[in-house]
Every structure is written in C-alpha cells, then in structure tokens.
Write a protein that holds these residues in place. Structure first.
Motif, PDB file in Angstrom:
ATOM      1  N   SER A  14      13.267   1.314  15.155  1.00 19.52           N
ATOM      2  CA  SER A  14      14.201   1.389  14.347  1.00 19.52           C
ATOM      3  C   SER A  14      14.240   1.946  13.195  1.00 19.52           C
ATOM      4  CB  SER A  14      14.394  -0.361  13.963  1.00 19.52           C
ATOM      5  OG  SER A  14      15.370  -0.607  13.236  1.00 19.52           O
ATOM      6  N   TYR A  20      17.944  11.929   6.750  1.00 18.99           N
ATOM      7  CA  TYR A  20      16.398  11.161   6.285  1.00 18.99           C
ATOM      8  C   TYR A  20      15.329  11.852   7.038  1.00 18.99           C
ATOM      9  CZ  TYR A  20      13.633   7.120   7.714  1.00 18.99           C
ATOM     10  OH  TYR A  20      12.497   6.260   8.028  1.00 18.99           O
ATOM     11  N   GLU A  40      14.145  14.632   4.685  1.00 20.57           N
ATOM     12  CA  GLU A  40      13.716  14.096   3.508  1.00 20.57           C
ATOM     13  C   GLU A  40      12.226  13.454   3.765  1.00 20.57           C
ATOM     14  OE1 GLU A  40      17.455  12.701   1.019  1.00 20.57           O
ATOM     15  OE2 GLU A  40      16.004  11.321   1.086  1.00 20.57           O
ATOM     16  N   ARG A  53       6.679   6.246  -2.181  1.00 17.83           N
ATOM     17  CA  ARG A  53       7.585   7.425  -1.697  1.00 17.83           C
ATOM     18  C   ARG A  53       8.776   7.434  -2.672  1.00 17.83           C
ATOM     19  NH1 ARG A  53      10.952   7.481   2.384  1.00 17.83           N
ATOM     20  NH2 ARG A  53      10.401   5.209   2.525  1.00 17.83           N
ATOM     21  N   THR A 110      12.425   7.855  -3.058  1.00 18.30           N
ATOM     22  CA  THR A 110      13.788   7.967  -2.269  1.00 18.30           C
ATOM     23  C   THR A 110      14.885   9.172  -2.906  1.00 18.30           C
ATOM     24  OG1 THR A 110      14.756   5.988  -2.879  1.00 18.30           O
ATOM     25  CG2 THR A 110      13.957   5.833  -0.911  1.00 18.30           C
ATOM     26  N   SER A 111      15.782   9.762  -2.163  1.00 19.32           N
ATOM     27  CA  SER A 111      16.472  10.775  -2.925  1.00 19.32           C
ATOM     28  C   SER A 111      17.710  10.306  -3.726  1.00 19.32           C
ATOM     29  CB  SER A 111      17.053  11.644  -1.824  1.00 19.32           C
ATOM     30  OG  SER A 111      17.912  11.149  -0.927  1.00 19.32           O
ATOM     31  N   LEU A 112      17.845   8.943  -3.581  1.00 18.81           N
ATOM     32  CA  LEU A 112      18.929   8.410  -4.412  1.00 18.81           C
ATOM     33  C   LEU A 112      18.386   7.109  -5.157  1.00 18.81           C
ATOM     34  CD1 LEU A 112      22.031   9.352  -4.746  1.00 18.81           C
ATOM     35  CD2 LEU A 112      22.553   7.838  -2.987  1.00 18.81           C
ATOM     36  N   PHE A 146      18.670   3.000  -3.965  1.00 18.01           N
ATOM     37  CA  PHE A 146      19.054   2.923  -2.397  1.00 18.01           C
ATOM     38  C   PHE A 146      17.551   3.201  -1.791  1.00 18.01           C
ATOM     39  CE2 PHE A 146      23.113   3.921  -4.606  1.00 18.01           C
ATOM     40  CZ  PHE A 146      23.858   3.343  -3.948  1.00 18.01           C
ATOM     41  N   GLU A 149      15.080   3.443   1.166  1.00 20.25           N
ATOM     42  CA  GLU A 149      14.992   3.295   2.700  1.00 20.25           C
ATOM     43  C   GLU A 149      13.811   3.203   3.143  1.00 20.25           C
ATOM     44  OE1 GLU A 149      18.761   6.304   3.595  1.00 20.25           O
ATOM     45  OE2 GLU A 149      17.167   7.400   3.091  1.00 20.25           O
ATOM     46  N   TRP A 150      13.369   2.806   4.289  1.00 17.49           N
ATOM     47  CA  TRP A 150      12.242   2.508   4.775  1.00 17.49           C
ATOM     48  C   TRP A 150      11.592   3.513   5.807  1.00 17.49           C
ATOM     49  CZ3 TRP A 150      10.981  -0.131   0.828  1.00 17.49           C
ATOM     50  CH2 TRP A 150      11.441  -1.093   0.405  1.00 17.49           C
ATOM     51  N   LEU A 151      10.431   3.772   5.844  1.00 15.05           N
ATOM     52  CA  LEU A 151       9.938   4.560   6.899  1.00 15.05           C
ATOM     53  C   LEU A 151       9.861   3.644   8.220  1.00 15.05           C
ATOM     54  CD1 LEU A 151       7.094   6.277   5.164  1.00 15.05           C
ATOM     55  CD2 LEU A 151       9.166   7.531   5.882  1.00 15.05           C
ATOM     56  N   PRO A 152       9.724   4.204   9.416  1.00 15.87           N
ATOM     57  CA  PRO A 152       9.530   3.219  10.339  1.00 15.87           C
ATOM     58  C   PRO A 152       8.615   1.987  10.485  1.00 15.87           C
ATOM     59  CG  PRO A 152       9.776   5.535  11.402  1.00 15.87           C
ATOM     60  CD  PRO A 152       9.820   5.516   9.765  1.00 15.87           C
ATOM     61  N   ARG A 156      10.135  -0.364   7.984  1.00 11.43           N
ATOM     62  CA  ARG A 156      11.223  -1.038   8.608  1.00 11.43           C
ATOM     63  C   ARG A 156      10.897  -2.341   9.534  1.00 11.43           C
ATOM     64  NH1 ARG A 156      16.193  -3.293   9.144  1.00 11.43           N
ATOM     65  NH2 ARG A 156      17.082  -2.951  11.251  1.00 11.43           N
ATOM     66  N   GLU A 176      10.379  -5.236   7.588  1.00 11.95           N
ATOM     67  CA  GLU A 176      11.735  -5.678   7.177  1.00 11.95           C
ATOM     68  C   GLU A 176      12.267  -6.465   8.361  1.00 11.95           C
ATOM     69  OE1 GLU A 176      15.270  -4.323   4.636  1.00 11.95           O
ATOM     70  OE2 GLU A 176      15.389  -3.171   6.458  1.00 11.95           O
ATOM     71  N   LEU A 177      12.246  -5.813   9.885  1.00 11.80           N
ATOM     72  CA  LEU A 177      12.804  -6.558  10.821  1.00 11.80           C
ATOM     73  C   LEU A 177      12.066  -7.770  11.002  1.00 11.80           C
ATOM     74  CD1 LEU A 177      13.043  -3.690  13.580  1.00 11.80           C
ATOM     75  CD2 LEU A 177      14.914  -5.339  12.601  1.00 11.80           C
ATOM     76  N   LYS A 201      23.938  -6.070   4.008  1.00 11.93           N
ATOM     77  CA  LYS A 201      23.835  -5.256   2.715  1.00 11.93           C
ATOM     78  C   LYS A 201      24.986  -5.826   1.863  1.00 11.93           C
ATOM     79  CE  LYS A 201      20.797  -1.880   4.469  1.00 11.93           C
ATOM     80  NZ  LYS A 201      21.343  -1.210   5.511  1.00 11.93           N
ATOM     81  N   ARG A 240      20.622  -0.971  -5.941  1.00  7.65           N
ATOM     82  CA  ARG A 240      22.135  -0.849  -5.953  1.00  7.65           C
ATOM     83  C   ARG A 240      22.436  -1.156  -4.597  1.00  7.65           C
ATOM     84  NH1 ARG A 240      24.091   4.377  -9.435  1.00  7.65           N
ATOM     85  NH2 ARG A 240      23.842   3.358 -11.484  1.00  7.65           N
ATOM     86  N   GLU A 241      21.691  -1.034  -3.484  1.00  2.58           N
ATOM     87  CA  GLU A 241      21.885  -1.385  -2.119  1.00  2.58           C
ATOM     88  C   GLU A 241      21.025  -2.209  -1.744  1.00  2.58           C
ATOM     89  OE1 GLU A 241      23.808   0.795   1.574  1.00  2.58           O
ATOM     90  OE2 GLU A 241      21.535   1.234   1.152  1.00  2.58           O
TER      91      GLU A 241
END
Lengths: 450, 450
Positions: free
Chosen positions: A39, A94, A97, B3, B5-7, B10, B12-15, B18, B21-22, B113, B126-127
């Motif tokens: 995921s 993604y 990156e 790590r 993130t590009s923005l 915002f 974003e997690w690596l697998p 994640r 988080e799951l 979200k 922001r997200e």
C-alpha cells in the motif's frame, strides 16, 4: 441513487451504503496484498505542470489555491497546485522521487479519491475513489507482468458482489503497427477516432478518418476491419494475419496480446476477450491496454482499465516502465447500490446493546461491554435507564440483533441474560464467555442473489 | 522524517512507513466499530460559505476551482468550493442533510484527509489524516456521551504503539460561569487569552487580560488561579469552590467535568486530568473540551482533541447537539516514525516467493501461488527463471521470508520444497496444506520496546 446529494457529482453514502463500499475496498485490499502489492498513498495535489504533461485533460483539472493567497504575486502555472485526476501520474512522480528507497520491480496498490471537473452524469462523478495496482521496473520490466496484472484483477473482481465481467484487452503496438502497415502515419489520430466507435458507429468513424486524417476509403475500411476483431481465445492472430498486413511492430503486438489472452483465458475461461477496438484515450500507454465491462451494464463504461507505459516515470537518466490497472470503485459501488446488487446484513457494527436497569448501573454495564469487546463483540451501552421496552425498540430501530440484561439480586449477585430481539428468545449468558453466532458478529455484505 | 518530500507540508510515506500508518488506522477502525460507531465519509469539498461559518479560519482554507473556469463569471463566495479543514463541520452538514435517513443518537467514525493552508512545521502539515468519532442526538443528547467518548478514545489510544498519554479535560460552562462570576463578560476573549498560557506564560496573559479586555488585576489573577488548577481526580471541585465564586453555570460545569473525570479516572487511572487551562480555539464548543498529549512529547501539541457542541448542526427547525473527538493520525504517525517508536516486521505483504525452474513453469508456479493464496498466504511468482541464487537474493532484498521451489522429476511428478531464507532451513511442503508460522503470515507492526 434515489437520494439526492447536495452537490452534484460528489456522491456521499449513508452508513448502510458505506458498508457496501467498505466491503469492496476491503476485498480489493485483501486480494492485492495476497498478490504481494504494498500500500502507498500520494498527496491529493500535484503541480499543474506535472498533471498537464499527460495532455488532453487540462479542462478537467481542479486548481487549488489559498483563500488569502497574495493576488499580486500568483504562482507560476508550473508551480500551481491542482487535485490529481488519477493515481497513475502521481504514482509515477512518487517512483521517480523515491527510486533510491524502493525495491524493483516495485508492486504497489493505492486506493484514494481523485477529482475531475467534468459534467456529472450517471457513472461519472467529480469526486470518486479509484483502486490501482501497478508494477514498475527499474529500466526494464518483463512482459510477463502484463499477463500477471490481468490475472490479479480477474481474481479481485471475481470476489466482488457484481455481475459477470469481461476484461477486454488490446495492444497499442498491434494497432499502431497495423496502421503504419496500411500507410496511416498519424496513429494517435486513428486511435482517437477508433475510440469513438461505440459512440458514433463505423460509418462516422470512417468518414472522420478520411476527412481528418486524409485516409483513403480502403485505409479506413482496413482500420475498421481490424477494430471489428473480437475473440475469446488467440484466434484473433489468424484473423489479423488474414488482413495481409505485415510489420515488425504488428508482429510484436500480436505476440504480446496472444500471451495475455492465451494465459488468462486458460486460467479464467470466459472472462477475457481480445478486442481490437479498444483504444483507451491516454497518451502514455505503449503496449497492452485493458478495459472491463459488466455484462448487461456495458453502458456504464469501463469499471477497470489500464495498460503498459514505457516512459511515464522518467528522470533524465532513468526510466521506470510499468503496467497497471485501476478499478473505478465509486462507479462500481454506485451501480451495486442503485441496482440493489448487494446489501449489508445490518446497518451498524453493534451486535449487542447492553441495557440499563437503573441510572446507577451505567458503569457496571460498561464493564460487561468491555468484557464482550475484549472478545471482538461490538457493543453499545444504553445512555439512559428507560423502560426495557424502549431500550429494545432503540436496538430494533438501529438493527442491533441482541440486547443484554443484567439484574442484581437482593443479595448483590448479578445475573445476566441476553435476548435475540428478532426471535424473542432470551437465555442466560456469561459476559466472560458468551459470543453471538458467527453470522451475527459483524455486518456482512451479501449479494442480492445469495 | 529524514527523507525530504518534494512539497513541503504534504508528507508521503515509503511502503514500510505506510504499514505503520495502516496499522494505526486499522486499530482505530477496529476499536471504533467495537464501540458501535458506523463509518461514513464526506466529500473533500464544502462551500466556502459553509466553512467560514466557523470563523477565525479563513486564512487557512484551500479554495478549489476548475482550471478553465469562466473567469468573467466567477462563482459567488458562498457557492465557491474549498477543501475541508476538519471533519466536524462536514459531518454537521451531512447530519442536517441526511437527518431523515439516520437513526439517533447517531454514532459515526470518519477517517479522511483534511487540508489547511498553514505554514508547515514539525507536527503541522498542510495535508493530514484525521480519525474522528462523534455522537449526535436529535434535539438532545444525554451528557453521558461526554463520558463515553473519553473512554472510547482512551481504549483506542491505549492500543497504539505510542508513549503514555494524558487526556486533559475542561468544561466551557465551568470557565465561562467563573469569568462571569468575577465580572468578566467577554468570556470568549478571556478563553482566547488563556489559550496562550502555555506559549507566552501567565504574566503576559494577565497583561493582555487587563489591556485588551479591561480586566482589573484582581480579575486577571482570579482567571489565572482557575487556569492553574490541575487534578487527576475530582478534587478540582473543592479547589474551584475555594476561589469563592458562585454562579449557576459554573456549578453545572463543575458537575459535568466531575462526571467525566471521576468515571474516566476510575476506569483508566492516570490517563485523565482535569486541566482548567484547556481552552481549545474553536467557537462551536459549548461544554466539555478535550485535548491529549503524549507524555514527554508535550511540544508536539495535542494528538486527540474535541468537545461538546450544542448547535453546530442545525437547520432552522432542528438542532443536533453532539460530542466528538478527533485523532491527529498524521501527527501521531510522523512522531512514531521519526522517533522509531514502532516498525513493521517486513516491508512487503508477501510471505512466499514462488520461484521458477525454467521459463515454461510460470503458469504452474501460478497454480502453486493460487493454492497458497486460497489459504491466506500472500505470494508472488518470480517473473523470470533466473538462477536460484538470484531469485533468492530478490526475495531477500524485498524482505520476503520464504522461497518456494517446485521440481519436476523425469517421470513428470512434481516435488515441492520451501526455504526459510533467514535460517537457510529447507524442507518439503505441500502447496495444498503448508502455511507459514503465524508470525510470518503478514507484516506485523511492533513497538520498538516490544
């Protein structure tokens, strides 16, 4: 969807409808994980520049800006943010990156909302959920994954409460090789017109090929002949060869498509069709393309589409070719609900309402509920010690199957009883051991036919 | 978050991140359902008019518009769309719109979200994802739910791989009743200043109360005395009474807060504090307010907040009072990851890599994989018949614990072996019955201490 939502194109489900959606998402997640997909989620926004790389879609994008953003210094278009309209373009970004942190071939699933500013209509929302699987390689990706992903999706869709489906497969190399072989060089233009076949019919497509692309009537006829081929096995290969066109690219496409259709039709007979009219609108596909229709619901459009892309994810130095498929979850769920194809066995997770004898027993009722929950039995405690009849009616209204009664004898000992309010049966029970029958433990989503 | 993130803002997690988080989301969902809460989702957008009802937040809203929207005829502000910044305001709108289809008291959870155009900083994105529970009544809602929701959240947070936490509870009626009792009428103004206590200290707050609200030094001192009360049991009641203020509203607030703190501290000792400095910024709270800090991570801010609101959801005719709490999932997960508080036992769902002896055996390997998956064993099939050593290294790199080998004897019979590549142990196995040890079946998220 009988109930109107307040904002057209932004569907919202009632709790009992949401249970059906959750079931679909759970089945997809479970299946994707059984096939080794990890995921991930990506942010909801991309830069406008990133999104428009894909072309043809600029009208549909929702741009995002802060209410108080400095109006004198608006961001440049490339840096402006917009909501993603699919999960493939964000996934490609993604991968680029995070390339150094991933193991390739990288298998991922992603289930998220996407947004398109299109005119809402049946089966087409402005906000909807997609569930994607993709495999990407570092530099190269064996063709075998094109076969495997079709099999994964057939497995996943087979487990959903939906009618029989047909996965239609084609191959861009096959089509482009054929068009070049008959002398049509603007292959993207031909594909764009072939894509309208189902909507406007062969005569108008032929006319457009001649008018727009300068095709001769013979060329137009040959292109339409190719698009008319449809077989449930690999016999399409002979039918294409019979058209007498011969190019290297066509041959490659024929072999690839035969591998997908041959293996898939062997493993899941009747679910796969080689359909040489399938074009898929997106520029980035370079080989296999898939779409899926529900039998008897073809007008709904495709509920699961995708394809192979060689260079969507690319830095200057590196390319990550991939192949993927995307389930239109909202489109499927809308149809399941509007046609009553499936429903939840009850509206709430709660299996047991723990009732109150008097106001003082609330805390003791929480103890009972805690014991039941520790064994996975979902329960609620009544908020007030209304008459038992009223507490039972509350459970009835909510669809809770069992009501728990605790009575304190004069000597202080507690006795417990549980009532199945559907049958009226009432029996004594121990909060430390009692469990409802398996089929009542949680709400279950069942096909209407089942 | 090592790590970048590009923005900014915002995440974003690596697998493998994640998976953490799951795990958090799964635990919350499971717990909320055990307590009888139904899942819903609301659309990501609300009208700007709807969002601004709440006040004080207009700077943070992300407005959404179509890229090609007619610039000569922009929508009026009330009809313009913006991304929701929490899940409470959309839920209130959902309840009002669907009142006729819901059963009250309505218990729902919602994990989605949300977006805020704030300056990104540690713990503030922001997200980000929130996980909310709320109960709303039709016209009235027993106070008991204020106690129950605290208990549900204590249950949920206790199951997460996080440090010990403290739920700080206060009551708006108590604070407002006290301020009125000492002659301060602008109770919202006092609360706004008390809210800054942790940030700027008591002297500056006292100064602001005098300068901005015209409080006398005695009034300011009394307000600060109230805010300094903090007890793990109901002894705060006596401490407040000792301040010699007496109003009807204050008395109501004292009783309500005593009920929450008394019951929660009895059932979960040490996790609840009556903290009379808690203000919570939002206008719509009218009674109980909650916030939660991780012990030793107080600077991170609250990870679970909420309160009672009497009239957030209201049509002209009807009011749906509610009480709710919201977990800051992204804030929690960011901290878990950056401090290494928990991690997944492996990076991928896959338990078994089914290897290939030769290119022709792919379909037969799929049969083996299908048999394993039918029993819930996640597997992948090698994409090419590389040397076994290479296939094993592929599994190793991905963190897959087992590799399956199928060998065809000269007489055509198949024999199967499976290798635990961590121990090197290899043994014969039957695809129809073999299952990995329970702890290897799926990736498991464990606390670093466990």
């Amino acid at each position: 969807m009988a109930r109107k939502t307040s904002l057209s194109g932004f569907p919202e489900w009632l709790p009992e409808e949401r249970l059906v959606e959750l079931h679909v998402l759970d089945v997809l997640r479970e299946t994707f994980e059984l096939h080794g997909f990890s995921s991930i989620e990506t942010r909801a926004v991309e830069t406008v520049g990133q999104l428009l790389r894909k072309g043809e879609i600029d009208k549909e994008v929702y741009v995002v800006s802060r209410l108080q953003e400095d109006e004198d210094a608006p961001e440049k278009d490339d840096a402006r943010l917009a909501l993603h309209f699919d999960l493939t373009v964000p996934f490609a970004r993604y991968v680029v990156e995070n390339g150094g942190h991933l193991t390739f071939p990288f298998r991922r699933y992603q289930m998220q909302k996407v947004w398109r500013g299109e005119r809402p209509q049946e089966g087409r929302a402005r906000e909807f959920t997609q569930a994607d699987i993709d495999v990407v390689g570092d530099g190269a990706l064996p063709f075998r994954y094109d076969v495997e992903l079709a099999l994964v999706m057939i497995d996943a869709l087979s487990k959903l409460p939906i009618p029989p489906f047909v996965l239609r497969v084609n191959n861009r190399k096959l089509a482009e090789g054929f068009y070049r072989g008959i002398g049509l060089q603007d292959t993207a233009g031909v594909l764009r017109n072939i894509d309208k076949l189902e909507k406007i019919g062969p005569e108008k497509v032929a006319q457009a090929l001649c008018d727009e692309l300068g095709a001769s009537p013979e060329q137009a006829r040959a292109a339409l002949q190719l698009a008319s081929i449809r077989t449930e096995d690999t016999s399409f290969v002979e039918q294409v060869r019979a058209l007498g066109v011969n190019t290297q690219l066509l041959e490659e496409g024929l072999q690839e498509l035969a591998e997908v259709v041959g293996e898939a039709s062997r493993r899941a007979p009747g679910t796969v069709v080689a359909d040489l009219s399938i074009a898929r609108g997106l520029d980035y596909y370079t080989g296999t393309v898939y779409e899926t229709v529900l039998v008897g619901h073809e007008q709904l459009g495709s509920v699961c589409s995708g394809g192979r892309y060689e260079s969507l994810a690319s830095t200057g130095k590196k390319t990550y070719p991939g192949v993927g498929l995307s389930v239109g979850v909202t489109r499927l769920v809308s149809r399941i609900l509007s046609q009553g194809m499936a429903e939840a066995s009850r509206k709430v997770p709660t299996a047991v309402l723990v009732s109150l004898v008097d106001e003082e027993s609330w805390s003791q009722a929480q103890d009972v509920a805690g014991q039941l929950r520790a064994r996975g039995v979902a329960c609620e405690v009544s908020a007030s010690a209304a008459k038992f009849g009223k507490q039972i009616r509350y459970a009835e209204r909510r669809g809770i199957p069992f009501v728990w009664f605790t009575v304190r004898a004069e000597d202080g000992t507690l006795s417990h009883e549980v009532k199945d309010i559907r049958s009226g049966e009432q029996f004594s029970a121990d909060p430390a051991t009692w469990t409802p029958p398996a089929e009542d433990l949680r709400p279950v989503v069942r096909s209407a036919g089942a």
